[in-house]
Write a protein that holds these residues in place. Structure first.
Motif, short mmCIF file in Angstrom:
data_model
loop_
_atom_site.label_atom_id
_atom_site.label_comp_id
_atom_site.label_asym_id
_atom_site.label_seq_id
_atom_site.Cartn_x
_atom_site.Cartn_y
_atom_site.Cartn_z
N HIS A 209 33.62 -27.95 -19.45
CA HIS A 209 34.26 -27.28 -20.58
C HIS A 209 35.12 -28.26 -21.39
O HIS A 209 35.80 -29.10 -20.83
CB HIS A 209 35.13 -26.14 -20.04
N ASP B 46 43.31 -17.41 -11.61
CA ASP B 46 43.47 -15.97 -11.84
C ASP B 46 43.54 -15.65 -13.32
O ASP B 46 42.96 -14.66 -13.78
CB ASP B 46 44.71 -15.45 -11.11
N ARG C 62 42.26 -17.38 -15.84
CA ARG C 62 40.93 -17.57 -16.43
C ARG C 62 40.02 -16.40 -16.09
O ARG C 62 39.28 -15.90 -16.92
CB ARG C 62 40.34 -18.89 -15.93
N LYS C 63 40.12 -15.93 -14.86
CA LYS C 63 39.30 -14.80 -14.42
C LYS C 63 39.69 -13.55 -15.20
O LYS C 63 38.82 -12.78 -15.63
CB LYS C 63 39.48 -14.58 -12.91
N VAL D 131 40.98 -13.37 -18.22
CA VAL D 131 40.49 -13.52 -19.59
C VAL D 131 39.01 -13.17 -19.65
O VAL D 131 38.56 -12.45 -20.55
CB VAL D 131 40.74 -14.95 -20.11
N LYS D 132 38.24 -13.67 -18.70
CA LYS D 132 36.80 -13.39 -18.66
C LYS D 132 36.54 -11.90 -18.44
O LYS D 132 35.66 -11.32 -19.07
CB LYS D 132 36.11 -14.19 -17.56
N LEU D 133 37.31 -11.27 -17.55
CA LEU D 133 37.13 -9.83 -17.29
C LEU D 133 37.46 -9.01 -18.53
O LEU D 133 36.76 -8.05 -18.86
CB LEU D 133 38.02 -9.40 -16.12
N ALA E 299 37.29 -10.04 -21.64
CA ALA E 299 36.25 -10.30 -22.64
C ALA E 299 34.99 -9.48 -22.31
O ALA E 299 34.35 -8.94 -23.21
CB ALA E 299 35.92 -11.79 -22.69
N THR E 300 34.67 -9.39 -21.05
CA THR E 300 33.51 -8.61 -20.63
C THR E 300 33.74 -7.11 -20.89
O THR E 300 32.85 -6.41 -21.34
CB THR E 300 33.21 -8.84 -19.13
#
Length: 153
Positions: free
Chosen positions: A17, A140, A142-143, A145-147, A149-150
């Motif tokens: 990244h 945590d 980053r996770k 943020v991804k959750l 966004a999903t």
């Protein structure tokens, strides 16, 4: 950060990244000279060492500072079955990370202790372990943020 990934065609360098700073050292130079066989053996050893129990067992033996009998290991490695402890100890011994000493007594006494190779591996892993623990909040975040966004997609 640069990751060295070997494929059957040879070694490739893949950049992760863009937020991650590139390493400027030649820390991965060894990748270009690795054979497929060396790469495979190294990956096997990493997988075995990173399995659920080996590092815990090595840590317990290190903390003990002296050889331990099987029953003492069973007491100190919470949640492991006798069968899995036996299998893991055999693997660690085969890999040269521990020494199994059988004393010809009645009943037989067996003790396990770290080899210098096992101690060296544990020291290397401890650095990685410490880094991971220090960055758990980052993982945590980053996770999360991804959750989010999903969930919003």
């Amino acid at each position: 950060m640069i990751y060295c990934i070997r494929s059957k065609e040879g070694t490739q360098t893949i950049y992760t990244h863009p937020e991650v700073t590139d390493l400027t050292s030649d820390i991965f130079d060894f990748c270009s000279s690795m054979t497929d066989e060396q790469d495979g053996r190294a990956r096997e050893l990493i997988e075995r060492a990173a399995a659920k129990w080996p590092l815990r067992i090595l840590h317990v033996l290190s903390d003990a500072g002296a050889p331990l009998r099987f029953s003492r290991l069973m007491e100190r490695v919470e949640g492991i079955s006798q069968k899995v402890l036996t299998q893991t100890l055999r693997t660690l011994e085969r890999d040269g990370l521990i020494i199994r000493t059988l004393y010809p007594e009645v009943p037989p006494r067996v003790e396990y202790e770290l080899t210098s190779l096992g101690r060296d591996l544990l020291m290397q892993v401890a650095t990685l372990w410490r880094w991971i623990v220090e960055h758990l909040d980052d993982f945590d975040a980053r996770k999360a943020v991804k959750l989010m966004a999903t969930a919003n997609a």
